[in-house]
Motif scaffolding. Sequence first.
Motif, short mmCIF file in Angstrom:
data_model
loop_
_atom_site.label_atom_id
_atom_site.label_comp_id
_atom_site.label_asym_id
_atom_site.label_seq_id
_atom_site.Cartn_x
_atom_site.Cartn_y
_atom_site.Cartn_z
N LEU A 143 -39.72 -8.34 -11.98
CA LEU A 143 -39.88 -7.16 -12.82
C LEU A 143 -38.59 -6.36 -12.91
O LEU A 143 -38.19 -5.91 -13.99
CB LEU A 143 -41.01 -6.28 -12.29
N ILE A 144 -37.91 -6.18 -11.78
CA ILE A 144 -36.66 -5.41 -11.79
C ILE A 144 -35.61 -6.10 -12.65
O ILE A 144 -34.88 -5.45 -13.42
CB ILE A 144 -36.14 -5.22 -10.35
N ARG A 145 -35.54 -7.42 -12.57
CA ARG A 145 -34.56 -8.16 -13.37
C ARG A 145 -34.92 -8.21 -14.85
O ARG A 145 -34.07 -8.50 -15.69
CB ARG A 145 -34.42 -9.59 -12.83
N SER A 146 -36.16 -7.95 -15.18
CA SER A 146 -36.61 -8.03 -16.58
C SER A 146 -36.22 -6.80 -17.40
O SER A 146 -36.34 -6.81 -18.63
CB SER A 146 -38.13 -8.20 -16.64
N PHE A 147 -35.75 -5.75 -16.72
CA PHE A 147 -35.42 -4.51 -17.42
C PHE A 147 -34.08 -3.97 -16.91
O PHE A 147 -33.66 -4.26 -15.79
CB PHE A 147 -36.51 -3.45 -17.19
N ASP A 150 -32.27 2.08 -14.31
CA ASP A 150 -31.44 3.05 -13.62
C ASP A 150 -32.22 3.74 -12.51
O ASP A 150 -31.69 4.02 -11.45
CB ASP A 150 -30.92 4.11 -14.61
N ILE A 151 -33.47 4.04 -12.79
CA ILE A 151 -34.37 4.62 -11.79
C ILE A 151 -35.62 3.77 -11.75
O ILE A 151 -36.14 3.35 -12.79
CB ILE A 151 -34.75 6.07 -12.13
N ILE A 187 -30.57 -6.99 -4.67
CA ILE A 187 -31.04 -5.96 -5.61
C ILE A 187 -30.99 -4.60 -4.94
O ILE A 187 -30.52 -3.61 -5.52
CB ILE A 187 -32.46 -6.28 -6.09
N LEU A 188 -31.46 -4.52 -3.70
CA LEU A 188 -31.48 -3.25 -2.98
C LEU A 188 -30.08 -2.67 -2.80
O LEU A 188 -29.91 -1.44 -2.79
CB LEU A 188 -32.15 -3.42 -1.62
N GLN A 189 -29.07 -3.53 -2.68
CA GLN A 189 -27.71 -3.06 -2.48
C GLN A 189 -27.20 -2.23 -3.67
O GLN A 189 -26.30 -1.41 -3.51
CB GLN A 189 -26.77 -4.24 -2.24
N ARG A 190 -27.79 -2.43 -4.82
CA ARG A 190 -27.35 -1.72 -6.02
C ARG A 190 -27.97 -0.32 -6.14
O ARG A 190 -27.59 0.45 -7.00
CB ARG A 190 -27.72 -2.53 -7.27
N TYR A 191 -28.92 -0.01 -5.25
CA TYR A 191 -29.67 1.23 -5.38
C TYR A 191 -29.68 2.03 -4.08
O TYR A 191 -29.57 1.47 -2.99
CB TYR A 191 -31.12 0.93 -5.77
N ASP A 192 -29.83 3.35 -4.23
CA ASP A 192 -30.25 4.19 -3.12
C ASP A 192 -31.77 4.22 -3.16
O ASP A 192 -32.37 4.50 -4.21
CB ASP A 192 -29.70 5.61 -3.28
N ALA A 193 -32.41 3.92 -2.03
CA ALA A 193 -33.87 3.81 -1.99
C ALA A 193 -34.46 4.75 -0.96
O ALA A 193 -33.90 4.94 0.13
CB ALA A 193 -34.28 2.37 -1.70
N VAL A 194 -35.60 5.34 -1.32
CA VAL A 194 -36.31 6.27 -0.43
C VAL A 194 -37.77 5.88 -0.39
O VAL A 194 -38.37 5.56 -1.43
CB VAL A 194 -36.16 7.73 -0.93
N LYS A 207 -38.90 4.86 -4.25
CA LYS A 207 -38.14 5.15 -5.47
C LYS A 207 -36.68 4.78 -5.25
O LYS A 207 -36.15 4.92 -4.14
CB LYS A 207 -38.29 6.61 -5.90
N MET A 208 -36.04 4.31 -6.34
CA MET A 208 -34.69 3.78 -6.25
C MET A 208 -33.82 4.34 -7.37
O MET A 208 -34.27 4.46 -8.51
CB MET A 208 -34.73 2.25 -6.33
N LEU A 209 -32.58 4.68 -7.03
CA LEU A 209 -31.62 5.23 -7.98
C LEU A 209 -30.36 4.39 -7.97
O LEU A 209 -29.79 4.12 -6.90
CB LEU A 209 -31.29 6.68 -7.60
#
Length: 253
Positions: A143-147, A150-151, A187-194, A207-209
Amino acid sequence: MENKLKLYGFNNLTKSLSFNIYDVCYAKTPREQQDYIEYVDEQYNSERLTSILTRVTEMIGAQVLNISKQDYDPQGASVTCLIAEGQSPSADRDTIVAHLDKSHVTVHTYPEYHPDNSLATFRVDIDVATCGEITPLYTLDYLIRSFDSDIITMDYRVRGFTRNVEGKKLYMDHKMISIQDYIEPKILQRYDAVDLNVYQANLFHTKMLIKEIDLQNYLFNTDVYEISPEKRLEIMTSLRREMVEIFSGVEVY
C-alpha cells in the motif's frame, strides 16, 4: 502452522486496518492547482484503485465476491469490495458454499487545494476489515509503495473474541507490539514514525512523516531551476509546515 491456535468452533475475531496517506504538491496558480487535481483524479481513478484493492485481497488470501466503484464529479473516487476467505460459490446447483469469514475492503480519494498558499493535497483512505485468522497488516508495504505518501496514518484494531478448546475467551490471536513491525525497514528509514497504542483495547496507531523533501518532486509543471533560491526556501517552508500540521492533527502555525 505449528503455533496455530486450537479453537472451539471458528475464529470470529474482527481485524480492521485503516490506512490513510496524504500527498502534498506546490501549484502556484489556480490553473496549476486545478490541473493537479485533475492529474491525481486520473492517476487514481476507480479502475486503478480497483486494481490496488484486488491485489490487497489476494495478499490476505481472500477472494472478491462483489465490486462497487464510482468516479465522482467534479473529483474523487470510491471503490468497495466485498471479500471472503474460502472458495468461490459453486456453479453446481446441488452444492452450497457458506462464507463464514466475510470481510470488505474500501478506498476513497479526496483531492483538494489550499485557497491561499498554492498548496494542493491529495488524500487516500483505505479500510480493510477481515474476520478470522487473516490480518491485513501484511499489505502495508504494498500500500505504501502504491502511492506517493508524504504523511501516512494507520490504525489497527482487533475486536470481539473467540474461544480455545477449553472454552477460554481469546481477544487476540497473534502477538502485536507495533504496526511498524510489519513495515519494511527500508521504507521506515524514509520516515519519522510515532506510535500511539492502547494495548488493553488491542488498538494500535502509527503515523509517519517523510524526512527528506526533494523540491522538484513537489512542483507541478514547474522546473526547480526556474525558481529563485529565496522562493525555493519559501516553498520548502510552506510544504514542511503543511506536512507538520497534517501529521500533528492540529493547526501548529
